[in-house]
Design a protein around this motif. Structure first.
Motif: not given
Length: 767
Positions: A217-218, A267-269, A586-589
């Motif tokens: 995750r990122n 949130w992306i970014g 995304s931090a959770y992807a």
């Protein structure tokens, strides 16, 4: 010419035989020729790896002592095999055939050995003999036909009728004439830059990748502890740190889990989160490491926090969650430009890299945070974490910090004028000369026009917000001559990329060609680049790094693609270089992966890069690595199978009466006698090279009898009354089964519509 008879079936009992059915041979030839253009000849050894520069002199196959596929041990074994063969010849046979046999045996040392033996793909069988050019082959067959039985047990080669050897030479033919021996020695096209990093016509460096981790995750950073265990620790933006072991496995239980404290969103970014990790230089003794993360303080004020923690005494792969000791906290006026780099310099001090506070254009105060030496934002800080300071500080300020005595300046500041440095690294220095050791490289993310790479110097002002790259940003500040800014070593415009990710100077062992290259990338464009310094002019030259060439990367285990968004770079304990990327930032992807750089043009000599990791106790279950990316060899296989099916359908359509017999033929293995390469263009130049074509040319003389290892090996073989198979027959013919790729989701559409610049997204800047 032969002094005694050859033991029947004695030479190459384990070598693969050429298929004898003409129908199978023809169909196999067609199938393999269908791969022409998919896999051209490239430097590769019979162990399916790149060639190398031997550490020691080669006494027998000396033509390849500067670059090839043999070390001294293998050279001795080839020499021993040569003398075993030559024992069957009288003096005239020595003079007539010795040179030919030496030439043929030594092709195992050629940097193009895999092509000569049809061995680029480990899933296909090897040829019995290397590909020989027609003139050379005809001369060899004419003068030394009786020697064929000593070199191979393949009856089709042994029993080739005709004095001219047309059938024999046809079986050894390679379609691409420049690649057969000895033409391959004369080709300027093939030998001009042999052993150097390959470049395409645009000057783009041809490197390859190996996937080493995925489903992260990122992943924001990967570091090693420097304790000899060769573990690496991978931190995810959400606040979880994982341990990876030298065998590639990951421990099931995380090293650290701070999800409950770390501030970030899906949130992306979103640039907030767990951003930095560094181990104390004396970690093996004190078990200390340091972390940098975003958090909420009192009244929900956003902060960045730098803390010290310790590893558990009970488990060296687990952090003690109760050991956190906050070293420093800094309030953040905005949610972006959070910095995040922690590292230790050669001086033993810890360096902290902070962002300018966020928003756009550093709007805080008259000159901005970055130029304000009373603010800790937009700075490089240097502190001593080995003791407490005055005023209750949990660190000391080094007495030689540049602004210790300046009124109003914070004494911890080491350099200033920084916008948002994202990823910095300390140069280990040249392995031999130590040149460059201790230099600190950083990538500083730009505003609207330029991204830059800097080398950090004591007391340096890096110009922001007066300058962006080499150009003025705030014209009023830029006209102030007292700034005396430190200029970047390199800057690039937003046509190339919009968010630099700092990298490392390569100082590893496995890819000697890369030594001294500063390799970095761009988060938004996914571009990989390299800088090399001209030692005379002190200027830096940029070259792009290109991936995906099937010609360059057709090695087992290598891939041709990577996830687009380059988050970070990393260096393992041995100095090998990696980068971390995701397809959906995304931090959770869980779409993040780690890739290792591989130079397909040259490797280190066998045995040079071996190391023995210090054993480490593991209490957690190991999770074995399962690759997701598709290998280059698998891509080539799919393309060739597709071409074969298309050809089969066309053949069946044209010859319906023979459809069933041809269908059965395709079920049998293909012949290894044909090649899969494309001939170089007609404009390729020839380069003269010393070579004696058998008895037609003047030989250097009959090789002397070997001593040492070669003699012992020869004696052992003669005692057994038979010759062992060629060296290449001892390698496995098949590699591991290919993994299947699972495509990660792409976030490019979301980023474009969100106006995001990834980790350093600034809504106001895009207006």
């Amino acid at each position: 010419m032969l002094r005694r008879s050859t033991p029947r079936g004695g030479w190459n009992r384990w070598t693969p035989r050429l298929l004898t059915s003409p129908r199978i041979f023809c169909l196999s030839l067609i199938v393999l020729l269908g791969q022409v253009g998919l896999l051209q000849g490239h430097p590769q050894c019979l162990d399916y790896r790149p060639p190398f520069q031997p550490l020691q002199h080669l006494e027998f196959c000396s033509d390849y002592e500067s670059f090839g596929c043999c070390d001294q041990r293998k050279d001795h074994l080839i020499a021993a095999r040569y003398w075993d063969i030559m024992d069957y010849f009288d003096l005239k046979g020595h003079e007539l055939c010795g040179g030919y046999i030496k030439d043929i045996l030594c092709q195992e040392c050629s940097p193009y050995a895999a092509h000569l033996y049809d061995a680029e793909n480990p899933r296909t069988p090897l040829r019995n003999l290397p590909g020989l050019c027609s003139d050379y082959c005809s001369a060899f067959h004419s003068d030394c036909h009786s020697a064929i039985a000593l070199l191979t047990n393949d009856r089709r080669l042994q029993e080739s009728p005709g004095k001219d050897g047309a059938r024999f030479c046809h079986l050894l033919n390679l379609p691409d004439k420049d690649y057969c021996f000895p033409n391959i020695l004369r080709s300027d096209h093939l030998n001009r830059n042999l052993g150097a990093v390959a470049e395409d016509r645009r000057g783009c460096l041809q490197l390859c990748l190996a996937e080493v981790a995925n489903r992260l995750r990122n992943p924001v950073c990967m570091v090693h502890a420097g304790d000899g265990t060769h573990r690496f620790f991978v931190a995810e933006q959400v606040g979880v740190v994982w341990v990876y072991l030298p065998d590639g496995s990951r421990l099931e239980q995380p090293f650290l889990d701070l999800k409950s404290l770390v501030l970030t969103t899906p949130w992306i970014g979103d640039e907030r989160g767990f951003l930095g990790l560094a181990f104390h230089p004396r970690f093996r003794r004190n078990r200390k490491f340091y972390i940098y993360y975003s958090c909420l303080g009192k009244k929900r004020v956003e902060k960045i926090r730098i803390s010290e923690m310790k590893v558990s005494r009970a488990d060296p792969n687990k952090a003690d969650p109760k050991s956190e000791r906050v070293i420093l906290e800094i309030e953040e006026p905005a949610s972006n430009h959070n910095g995040g780099q922690l590292l230790f310099g050669l001086d033993g001090y810890m360096y902290i890299f902070t962002g300018d506070g966020g928003q756009a254009g550093d709007p805080f105060g008259k000159f901005g945070n970055a130029q304000n030496k009373s603010s800790l934002l937009g700075k490089v800080l240097r502190i001593d974490v080995n003791g407490a300071g005055s005023g209750g500080k949990r660190y000391r300020v080094p007495v030689d910090n540049p602004f210790v005595s300046e009124p109003g300046a914070h004494p911890a500041i080491y350099a200033y004028g920084i916008r948002n440095m994202w990823r910095c690294a300390v140069d280990r220095g040249d392995p031999v000369t130590r040149q460059g050791r201790g230099r600190m490289f950083c990538g500083d993310v730009g505003q609207n026009r330029f991204e830059e790479v800097d080398i950090i110097v004591k007391g340096g002002n890096y110009g922001w917000r007066a300058k962006e790259g080499f150009e003025c940003y705030d014209k009023k500040l830029c006209q102030n001559a007292s700034l005396d800014d430190i200029l970047p070593v390199y800057a690039y415009g937003h046509a190339v990329g919009k968010s630099v990710t700092g990298g490392y100077v390569y100082r590893g062992c496995e890819s000697p060609n890369l030594n001294g290259l500063y390799i970095f990338g761009d988060f938004m464009s996914g571009r990989l680049m390299a800088l090399q310094e001209d030692r005379k002019t002190k200027k830096w030259k940029k070259q792009d790094i290109c991936l995906g060439s099937t010609k360059s990367c057709a090695f087992p285990g290598l891939i041709s693609t990577h996830s687009k968004f380059i988050i970070s770079f990393a260096e393992d304990e041995a100095g090998e270089l990696y980068f971390l990327a995701t397809s959906y930032p995304s931090a959770y992807a869980p779409h993040g992966s780690i890739y290792k750089f591989v130079d397909p043009s040259r490797r280190a000599p066998p045995g040079k890069c071996k190391y023995k990791p210090v054993p480490v106790k593991t209490n957690s279950k190991r999770v074995q690595f399962r690759p997701l990316a598709k290998l280059v060899l698998d891509l080539l296989k799919e393309q060739s199978e597709k071409a074969a099916r298309k050809l089969s359908r066309a053949t069946l359509a044209s010859s319906p009466n023979r459809a069933s017999s041809q269908k059965d033929s395709f079920k049998k293995p293909a012949s290894p006698t044909s090649s899969r390469k494309t001939s170089p263009g007609p404009g390729a130049k020839k380069r003269a090279r010393v070579w004696s074509p058998g008895p037609q040319g003047k030989r250097k003389g009959i090789p002397k009898r070997p001593g040492g290892i070669a003699r012992q090996a020869a004696q052992q073989r003669r005692a057994g009354r038979s010759l062992p198979p060629p060296l290449w027959s001892r390698w496995p013919l098949r590699g591991p089964e290919p993994p299947h790729r699972v495509e990660a989701a792409s976030a490019e559409h979301d980023l474009r519509h969100a106006g995001s610049r990834g980790w350093r997204w600034e809504p106001a800047e895009r207006a």
